[in-house]
Design an enzyme around this catalytic site. Structure first.
Site, PDB file in Angstrom:
ATOM      1  N   GLU A 256      66.920  17.208   6.620  1.00 36.21           N
ATOM      2  CA  GLU A 256      67.244  16.917   5.221  1.00 36.21           C
ATOM      3  C   GLU A 256      66.027  16.218   4.664  1.00 36.21           C
ATOM      4  OE1 GLU A 256      67.572  15.284   2.106  1.00 36.21           O
ATOM      5  OE2 GLU A 256      69.012  13.823   2.901  1.00 36.21           O
ATOM      6  N   CYS A 290      67.435  10.843  -2.461  1.00 38.19           N
ATOM      7  CA  CYS A 290      66.950  12.221  -2.443  1.00 38.19           C
ATOM      8  C   CYS A 290      67.830  13.130  -3.283  1.00 38.19           C
ATOM      9  CB  CYS A 290      66.849  12.738  -1.015  1.00 38.19           C
ATOM     10  SG  CYS A 290      68.314  12.449  -0.015  1.00 38.19           S
TER      11      CYS A 290
END
Length: 542
Positions: A256, A290
């Site tokens: 990720e 993020c």
């Protein structure tokens, strides 16, 4: 307002009393620079031994009933609740975020996740029978079983240093893996707090293992040390390096890697909610999310009204010490990230962007805080600017006026990243159609940055944002490998038709399967069935 030097909000971190040595490193309060604890370092040689012991322990742990594993995870939930206030202070000091952020996005997220996975683990791991695909081979019955990888390595980031690794750890444990966890060097006190919670429930030795290593050596050490799968959350360049490194041993990785996420405001949007959501999604955790809002595309019909509301809300935000309850936005976690944000802002201003709104510093904090940035709204931005092309990872959003929603979709997809996005509209059906056109792994309607807190939803993105998923049923499946077991339910049959010896008659009889099932005319199909029947006795004789 409580002073940030008051002892009441500075509980000692784990191993706080140990002095700095070559075998340990200090952790600092990100706002004040005060040392809040020390964390022992782990050598590469020690990691190899840890992985080896974890592999031995996994054999027994995998045989532990799922119900017993789940009971231990539930105990962790109760321990988190018991330590809630201490945890939020530790997170606020070690990361820099506010206590409300620490509570909602870290502690609450973890406590919601643990019982969800504990409750559903047995169902997720249950054998799944597969219906036969054809009557011809209906005697072959298949089932899919989920097999743990073995030793799972987790390398987690500093922006959500508690909730991100916690979910991955408990999923891995419930699935029957043992775990080796490395939390970010910048937030070791939070890592040690997580370690203490996991270990407090009486796991067998070496089932959970916590290590502290420099980020520049950890990835290589984990992969060369022999973990069976690696979960990494961090930057795109490091993720690409680890993926390349993993090809040497074909070790599966889940990555990720970040986002540059877009928010689309439709002409029928509730402008007040959209502006409030943009402030939360863009500035929460000082913008170090993020999946947070970085780019906002607003339809021309509501641009002025939305921008006025966004400006008003942004200018009310107060930046200060995270442990003070009146603080809206805490400090950045690292000085290096401050430099990146400033570089992006300066690049935008030099290319024509304008500052439309800024937050303010709390007067009691003043210039005494480290790593401080005020939230900022930029207008007159273009896709020639870093702020709209790269992940800024700070409390800055760029706002663009668009003529049509199709233009907004095109601009939203003009990125090599695709983690999350959001659509703001009172027409949920229309918003859903827009969401389907956004190239992102998670798209929310009339909200943003919430899906990571929903244990049932998978987390991950498109393009260079992600490889694999975490969270939810899909993320839980990443903790195991699928194995198919095929059984013949006709044990009295001596052999399958296509086994040796071969002959022309056998060929014609097997060809009858094709003719009998798919022949063009009825007569052809009848002839095919007769050919098949002529060789059936072969199955019952040696």
């Amino acid at each position: 307002m409580t002073s940030h030097t008051q002892a009441a909000i500075t509980p000692p971190g784990p191993n706080n009393g140990s002095p700095e040595t070559p075998e340990s490193l200090p952790s600092y309060d990100k706002a004040t620079g005060e040392i809040i604890g020390y964390s022992p370092m782990t050598s590469v040689e020690a990691l190899e031994e840890i992985i080896a012991k974890a592999r031995e322990a996994q054999r027994l742990w995998a045989k532990t009933p799922v119900k017993k594993r789940a009971a231990m995870i539930r105990k962790m939930t109760r321990e988190i609740v018991r330590q809630c206030d201490t945890l939020t202070v530790t997170i606020a000091r070690d990361n820099g975020k506010t206590r409300v952020d620490a509570l909602v996005a870290e502690v609450l997220s973890a406590t919601l996740a643990a019982p969800y996975y504990a409750r559903n683990a047995k169902r997720f791991l249950k054998d799944r029978f597969v219906m036969p695909g054809s009557i011809v081979l209906a005697n072959k019955v298949s089932k899919i079983v989920r097999v743990p990888f073995g030793v799972v390595g987790v390398i987690s980031p500093w922006n959500y240093p508690f909730s991100i690794p916690f979910s991955e750890v408990i999923m891995a444990l419930l699935a029957g893996n043992t775990v080796v966890l490395k939390t970010a060097s910048e937030t070791q006190m939070i890592g040690l707090a997580l370690k203490n919670i996991v270990e407090s429930v009486g796991l067998p030795p070496h089932v959970f293992n916590f290590v502290n290593m420099k980020g520049r050596v950890a990835g290589d050490a984990f992969l060369e040390g022999g973990v069976d799968k690696l979960f990494f959350t961090g930057s795109v360049p490091v993720g690409k390096y680890l993926m390349k490194k993993a090809t040497e041993t074909l070790t599966p990785v889940s990555l990720e890697l970040g986002g540059n996420d877009a928010m689309i405001v439709c002409p029928d949007a509730d402008q007040d909610r959209a502006a409030a959501g943009a402030v939360w999604g863009g500035f929460q955790n000082a913008g170090q999310s993020c999946g947070g809002v970085e780019r906002i595309y607003v339809h021309k019909d509501v641009y002025d009204g939305f921008l006025a509301r966004l400006k008003e809300r942004t200018e009310r935000l107060q930046v200060g010490y995270g442990c003070d309850f009146t603080t809206d936005i805490g400090v950045m976690t690292t000085a290096r990230q401050v430099e990146t944000v400033n570089d992006h802002v300066n690049d935008a201003l030099q290319k024509g962007a304008k500052i439309a709104a800024q937050g303010k510093m709390l007067t009691t904090a003043g210039d005494s805080l480290n790593n401080r940035l005020v939230p900022m709204v930029l207008t007159h931005v273009t896709h020639e600017m870093k702020i709209m092309r790269e992940e800024t990872f700070g409390p800055v959003v760029g706002v663009m006026k668009v003529e049509t929603i199709d233009e907004a979709i095109t601009l939203a997809n003009d990125s090599n990243l695709g983690l999350t996005g959001s659509v703001w509209s009172k027409n949920r059906k229309q918003a859903s159609l827009i969401a389907r056109q956004i190239q992102a792994g998670a798209v929310t309607i009339n909200d943003h940055l919430v899906s990571h807190g929903l244990a049932e939803t998978p987390w991950g993105g498109f393009k260079q944002s992600s490889i694999g998923r975490t969270h939810g049923r899909i993320g839980f499946d990443e903790m195991t490998e699928p194995q198919v077991i095929v059984s013949d339910i006709m044990p009295f049959v001596k052999k399958d038709l296509w086994w040796h010896p071969h002959s022309r008659g056998l060929y014609n009889g097997l060809k009858g399967v094709l003719e009998g099932m798919y022949g063009e005319r009825t007569g052809d199909r009848v002839k095919g069935v007769l050919k098949l029947l002529s060789i059936l006795p072969k199955m019952f004789f040696r």
